[in-house]
Write a protein that holds these residues in place. Structure first.
Motif: not given
Length: 340
Positions: A58-66, A88, A95
């Motif tokens: 989820g940290e990776r996914l959050h970074q891609r969104v940012a 993303l 995820f």
């Protein structure tokens, strides 16, 4: 004629031919073959490797969104935005895969897990197989060549009282390397770097450092700060520890290469421990990293993202990182920091 490029495997400079056709990623056939062998070994290892918990994915996914949001705000061209969308998508698939495998390990049936997606259990297992999920999550760790960081306008990872330009530390590191290089070559590199408008590309910096007899990875943090690049995502602990060690070696260059004895007196850490940290075989806890950063004249928070990636790689829970740090064994001879 051509332009100077950097091999994404060995990081050595080579001449990139201009004109039609795909751009070369490697300096030669040998590096291309070794890169393929590394990808094959990684793919084989991922078939048996444990997947990270969903919180880490989820940290990776959050970074891609940012990254995607920042890219849109910066007005990146459509091809760059589409590339970010692709990353993303991969992070989202990875995820979902970690969630499904975690729930399967808890006893839930794959047919029931796959029903909301309109798939059979067998189809879901093919789509989110353990090797494929592992490859998706490891994508940014070298499966597709050198990562191109996203430039973040108006932000910086360096915090503290230092008000010098973002490129100042990188320039000091280059000058430190130049003191031990061949004078004519050193002068040429320093003139070229001084003449460049704005922050230089990673290919240029890598080529300069290699020509001066240094290791490009040692100044990677300094270059990322100069161009305000996004930090590395979560990945294997050894790779994350190596990046932290390289960042510290780069700060040491920018500080004028203080000796181990000087660093020992400034930090309270034994000289042997400091050397192990610079070699990448020992990662101290955060107070130890902060003490080293301060001893090197840098704001400790500049190293916090690099240290956090080691912690996240070691364990998804912050309190699992042991007091005093972790040891990773003896480095390869080529990876040792110079004893000074």
């Amino acid at each position: 004629m051509g332009e100077l490029a950097c091999c994404v495997f060995c990081e050595r400079p080579f001449v990139q031919r201009t004109g039609p056709g795909r751009r070369r990623l490697y300096c030669g056939t040998r590096c291309r073959r070794k890169a393929q062998q590394r990808r094959d070994r990684l793919a084989a290892a991922l078939r048996e490797a444990a997947l990270p918990p969903p919180a880490v994915a989820g940290e990776r996914l959050h970074q891609r969104v940012a990254e995607l949001v920042d890219g849109a705000e910066q007005g990146l061209p459509l091809d760059r935005l589409l590339a970010l969308v692709g990353r993303l998508d991969g992070a989202a698939e990875g995820f979902v895969g970690t969630v499904l495998h975690q729930r399967s390990a808890s006893g839930e049936n794959w047919d029931a897990l796959a029903a909301p997606a309109g798939l059979s259990g067998a189809a879901a297992l093919r789509r989110w197989s353990r090797p494929r999920v592992g490859l998706l999550l490891a994508h940014d760790e070298g499966l597709s060549g050198e990562r191109v960081p996203l430039l973040r306008a108006g932000t910086s990872r360096a915090e503290g009282p230092d008000t010098s330009p973002p490129t100042a530390a990188l320039e000091r590191a280059l000058r430190a390397l130049a003191t031990t290089a061949e004078p004519t070559l050193a002068d040429a590199v320093l003139r070229e770097s001084a003449a460049m408008q704005g922050a230089p590309s990673w290919a240029a910096v890598s080529a300069w450092v290699s020509l001066l007899g240094g290791r490009p990875q040692d100044v990677r943090l300094l270059w990322e700060e100069a161009v305000q690049a996004a930090p590395y995502p979560w990945g294997p602990v050894a790779a994350a520890a190596g990046r932290l060690a390289a960042a510290l070696r780069g700060l040491r260059l920018a500080a004028g290469r203080p000796s181990l004895a000087v660093l020992e007196s400034r930090t309270g850490l034994a000289a042997e421990t400091v050397q192990a940290v610079l070699d990448g075989v020992h990662v101290p806890d955060w107070p130890g990293v902060a003490a080293l950063a301060t001893a090197l004249g840098a704001a400790p928070l500049r190293l916090r993202p690099a240290w956090d990636t080691v912690r996240m790689s070691f364990s998804a829970a912050p309190d699992h990182f042991p007091a005093g740090g972790i040891s990773l064994g003896d480095p390869a001879p080529a990876g040792r920091a110079a004893r000074q």
